[in-house]
Design an enzyme around this catalytic site. Sequence first.
Site, short mmCIF file in Angstrom:
data_model
loop_
_atom_site.label_atom_id
_atom_site.label_comp_id
_atom_site.label_asym_id
_atom_site.label_seq_id
_atom_site.Cartn_x
_atom_site.Cartn_y
_atom_site.Cartn_z
CG HIS A 234 -0.10 -0.13 2.75
ND1 HIS A 234 0.14 -1.58 2.84
CD2 HIS A 234 0.24 0.67 3.41
CE1 HIS A 234 0.80 -1.45 4.05
NE2 HIS A 234 0.71 0.01 4.52
CG HIS B 74 1.10 4.98 4.14
ND1 HIS B 74 0.41 5.02 5.28
CD2 HIS B 74 1.80 3.84 4.34
CE1 HIS B 74 0.54 3.82 5.80
NE2 HIS B 74 1.56 3.35 5.18
P1 AMP Z 1 1.93 0.29 7.44
O1 AMP Z 1 2.90 0.36 8.53
O2 AMP Z 1 2.72 0.96 6.35
O3 AMP Z 1 1.85 -1.29 6.97
O4 AMP Z 1 0.45 0.93 7.55
C1 AMP Z 1 -0.47 0.08 7.46
C2 AMP Z 1 -1.70 1.07 7.75
O5 AMP Z 1 -3.02 0.68 7.25
C3 AMP Z 1 -1.82 1.60 8.96
O6 AMP Z 1 -1.54 3.31 8.74
C4 AMP Z 1 -3.29 1.38 9.55
O7 AMP Z 1 -3.89 2.59 10.14
C5 AMP Z 1 -3.70 0.96 8.33
N1 AMP Z 1 -4.96 0.27 8.38
C6 AMP Z 1 -4.99 -1.08 8.98
N2 AMP Z 1 -6.15 -1.59 8.84
C7 AMP Z 1 -7.01 -0.60 8.16
C8 AMP Z 1 -8.10 -0.68 7.84
N3 AMP Z 1 -9.03 -1.84 8.27
N4 AMP Z 1 -8.80 0.11 7.09
C9 AMP Z 1 -7.99 1.47 6.92
N5 AMP Z 1 -6.72 1.32 7.17
C10 AMP Z 1 -6.21 0.61 7.92
#
Ligand code: AMP
Length: 136
Positions: A99, A101
């Site tokens: 993903h 950001h």
């Molecule tokens: P990372 O640390 O780069 O893997 O970021 C994962 C991101 O996904 C974090 O910022 C979380 O807040 C976000 N996240 C996790 N679960 C969900 C969800 N169900 N819907 C939206 N964002 C999510």
Amino acid sequence: MTDCIFCRIVRGEAPCGKIYEDDRVLSFLDIGPINPGHTLVIPKAHYATLFEAAPEDLCACIAVAEKIAVAVFGAMGAGGLNLLQNNLRPAGQRVDHIHFHLIPRHVGDGFFPNWPAKSYGPGEMEKVLERIKARL
Ligand code: AMP
Ligand code: ZN
């Protein structure tokens, strides 16, 4: 992947604040925002990290990210915006579905400003270059 939260969102089995969707890409609000408007852009296909992802899906994600970045930046009255992508735990990855950001930024918002830069010793940069280029 059945137990991947982002795959579940893609399949409509888990909720999300959807911003955009097409054949390859989905974009939705991060539920734990650094700042309001913090948005994620993902390929619908499951890849754990950048290292496995198909170039076609990466290109589609970046093209969508550019459009959504402009919208997020304007809508949130941001002064700046970070495009960030974490791979594996040491880099801060918590969700193992690649993903991107999009983080709207404001002066003094407390998120990382500039990292403490290290420097290369004598001859070190050349050695690093050799090691990387040998793997291309
Ligand atoms: P990372 O640390 O780069 O893997 O970021 C994962 C991101 O996904 C974090 O910022 C979380 O807040 C976000 N996240 C996790 N679960 C969900 C969800 N169900 N819907 C939206 N964002 C999510
Ligand atoms: Zn997934």
